[in-house]
Enzyme design. Structure first.
Site, PDB file in Angstrom:
ATOM      1  CD  GLU A 180      46.353  28.935  40.065  1.00  0.00           C
ATOM      2  OE1 GLU A 180      46.425  29.516  41.158  1.00  0.00           O
ATOM      3  OE2 GLU A 180      46.574  29.503  38.987  1.00  0.00           O
ATOM      4  CD  GLU A 219      51.522  29.782  38.809  1.00  0.00           C
ATOM      5  OE1 GLU A 219      50.446  29.519  38.252  1.00  0.00           O
ATOM      6  OE2 GLU A 219      52.143  28.927  39.487  1.00  0.00           O
TER       7      GLU A 219
END
Length: 695
Positions: free
Chosen positions: A105, A125
């Site tokens: 990210e 995640e």
């Protein structure tokens, strides 16, 4: 320093340096933001390179800060990404080895990305019951495309950087062996004056007829997600990247992330993730304790368990010799191993080269002298102390000095086994679970005299064998089977009081167990537990048991291997069919012991089985048999089919609340065998303090 700052000509280089994978903990985020500010303030700096030291660009969140306030302290990962993305000077991410989760990210917040081949790229995640919460669901589809981004985010599966070469995620994919930093600096110099600076947020997600694709994906994801909410939440956030403006999508992602953080399923997955890493830590055995080399192994006994243990070593590239007392038994064991590998080969899960390598690593012998030079020997013979004594006295006389002598016993006293040798410091328990070549759990039983380097070697070996090694002290049954004893006792009492095997199994399987107690024991063999029970009748006469299991064994119903156990089985069919004969036996048995059968709810079945595990687990913690509550949970998650989404028996008790667990136990103590519900002192104390086992 958690992030280093250097200037190369007109390019500033910020290097994340937080071993082992440059986790984005608070100190690292702070140092990276400070580096960005220094670069912004230096007029001589025209461009910035962001990279990672050592073995990773960044693996994402720092697991040491999981579930702590530091994880949310400013500068947050969002703040760091905003600083990078908002830079007036171009920022180039130089990616190598690993860019996962928050690390990826962060890279997507940079204006440009250059990468080496072989880098693992992932947003994993979902495996923690979460979703990428720092823009991953919004930026990912903008560079990878809707379909690929959705697949990666919902599955959490890593992809190699070269496999993504056809997407917009990298501005330059370097050739293998290239100097990453020099290449990134050269790239930064090239784009130093390019304006406007490209931002991933400004890209559009183009996908024809995205509504139909997303609806099809919803149906698919719901079907595979089971009890976990994260996969469908991931999908909805990715959908927002198409249907909402970037800022709205980012806000939606944040809302859903915070929602998932509070779910018991995410708590369970994060608990298991950290628990798996913690169980290899033993307070008095430092991480740098020297370990003994394990280059060769021997296994005593070529039965189902011995053969499975041998396969573990061969799979890890370690030569192993199986020892048997009779040629016929040895030949049968080696043939079974070959057949297992052939089946894997036929399914395409093993290459011919790997098949040949593994078969070549396994040999057999009838002579103890042939295994004398092995670095480790594991005894996997009948669960009888007299048999174990014979084997260990022979091993003590035969094995080279420094060899590790291990027992695969599932219940017996490892200290007594060690006393049969002149080298108790080299002895420990290595309790594999059946089938040993499949099951992840390895209970490592530390004897009173077990040397620290032997324990450290066993923990390292567990990792090499791709097992979850959990250390246990010495007691009857260790962690897993000692707790299972109370679970099994309650299952038997439920049959006496009115339940039938199929109802008990269905109730606990609906709760999430892979298999109920009666299907499980039919698979393992009722005769094995019968033999252990008969020993316990002599050693612990004060303990009450349902004798229906003994009656079953007296009928010759030992489970799947005899075609009849608690259930009926048909040739070649492992389906458990309820047995009218067994059900009639149970009704008759209740009458014989003077118990009036009653309707028993599924809730009572689940509570009695699970809370029996919890109470015994609390006693195991009190006694120091287990080092921590999460170790007990890892035993049950990896060896006994406890539902992953509930996190193990001890975390489940914390989730329910220990006061509520105690209240239920007090209720069941009013019934038959109330003595089985005497609460552990630790459970009572923690409940009174309003704490949990994992507080």
């Amino acid at each position: 320093m958690t992030a280093e700052y250097q200037v190369h000509g007109s390019v500033a280089v910020i290097t994340l340096n937080n071993p082992p994978v440059n986790g984005l903990g608070h100190a690292t985020r702070t140092a990276a933001v400070e580096g960005m500010r220094r670069a912004q303030a230096d007029a001589a700096v025209k461009a910035i390179v962001l990279t990672g030291a050592g073995k990773a660009f960044s693996g994402g969140a720092d697991i040491k800060e999981f579930n702590t306030p530091k994880a949310l302290m400013e500068p947050s990962l969002h703040t760091l990404i905003n600083v990078v993305e908002g830079s007036s000077k171009p920022v180039v991410a130089a990616i190598h080895s690993v860019a996962m989760g928050g690390g990826l990210e962060l890279a997507l917040g940079c204006h440009y990305r250059v990468a080496l081949p072989g880098a693992q790229i992932a947003l994993p995640e979902v495996k923690l019951g979460l979703l990428p919460g720092a823009g991953g669901t919004q930026r990912g589809p903008r560079v990878l495309g809707l379909e690929l981004a959705l697949n990666m985010i919902v599955s959490g599966t890593p992809m190699l950087s070269e496999k993504l070469a056809g997407t917009a995620i990298f501005d330059e994919l370097l050739p293998a062996g290239a100097d990453l930093l020099a290449s990134a600096i050269a790239f930064a110099e090239k784009v130093a004056h390019a304006r406007p600076l490209p931002r991933v947020r400004d890209r559009k997600v183009e996908y024809p007829n995205h509504e139909a694709f997303l609806q099809f994906s919803r149906n698919t994801v719901k079907a595979m997600a089971g009890p976990f909410p994260a996969p469908i939440e991931c999908l909805e956030c990715v959908a927002a990247s198409v249907t909402k403006p970037f800022e709205e999508g980012l806000k939606f992602e944040r809302q859903r992330f915070l929602h998932l953080m509070q779910t018991p399923e995410s708590r369970a997955l994060r608990h298991a993730f950290i628990g798996e890493r913690n169980c290899s830590k033993v307070p008095d055995v430092p991480a740098d304790t020297p370990v003994r080399a394990i280059r060769s192994a021997a296994v005593i006994g070529a039965g189902t368990m011995g053969g499975g243990i041998a396969m573990n070593f061969a799979n890890a590239g370690i030569a192993v010799t199986l020892l048997e007392t009779k040629q016929e038994a040895l030949d049968k064991g080696l043939a079974t191993i070959r057949k297992n590998y052939e089946n894997t080969l036929k399914k395409g899960k093993l290459t011919q080269e790997k098949f040949d390598q593994r078969i070549a690593l396994i040999s057999g012998t009838l002579d103890y002298n042939a295994i004398a030079q092995a670095d480790i020997v594991i005894e996997a013979v009948f669960e009888d102390m007299g048999v174990k004594e014979t084997v260990f006295r022979q091993l003590d006389a035969t094995m080279k000095p420094g060899a590790i002598l291990a027992s695969n016993t599932s219940t017996l006293d490892v200290n007594r086994i060690a006393s049969f040798t002149q080298r108790p410091q080299d002895v420990l328990g290595l309790h594999f679970f059946s089938p040993a070549n499949v099951m992840k759990l390895l209970e490592i039983v530390r004897g009173a005299a077990t040397a620290k380097d032997v324990l450290a070697t066993a923990l390292a070996l567990a990792k090499k064998l791709k097992k979850t090694g959990v250390v246990s002290g010495v007691c009857d049954g260790f962690i897993g089977n000692r707790m299972l004893e109370q679970y099994s006792r309650q299952a038997g009492f439920l049959l006496d009081e009115g339940a039938l095997p199929a109802q008990v199994d269905k109730a606990i399987e609906k709760f999430g167990f892979a298999m109920g107690p009666f299907r499980m024991i039919d698979m393992a063999g009722n005769d094995v537990s019968w033999y252990i029970r008969k020993r316990r009748y002599l050693e612990q006469p004060e303990l009450a048991y349902s004798r229906s299991a003994d009656t079953l064994c007296e009928m010759g119903r030992f489970g799947q291997k005899t075609g009849a156990g608690w259930y009926d089985y048909q040739p070649g069919d492992r389906t458990a069919y309820p047995s009218p004969l067994v059900n009639d036996m149970l009704v008759k048995h209740s009458a014989e012991i003077g118990v009036e059968r009653r309707q028993i709810s599924d809730q009572e079945i689940v509570e009695r089985l699970v809370y029996a595990l919890v109470n015994e687990g609390a006693k195991i913690l009190e006694e120091g048999i287990a080092l921590r509550a999460s170790d007990i949970d890892m035993v049950y998650l990896t060896g006994y089919g406890f539902p992953l989404h509930r996190g193990g028996p001890m975390l489940y008790a914390d989730t329910v609340g220990l006061t509520n667990v105690l209240m239920a136990m007090e209720k069941y103590a009013q019934g038959r065998h109330g003595e089985a519900w005497a609460p552990a002192a630790l459970l009572t104390r923690l409940a009174a303090e309003g704490k949990g086992f994992n507080s």
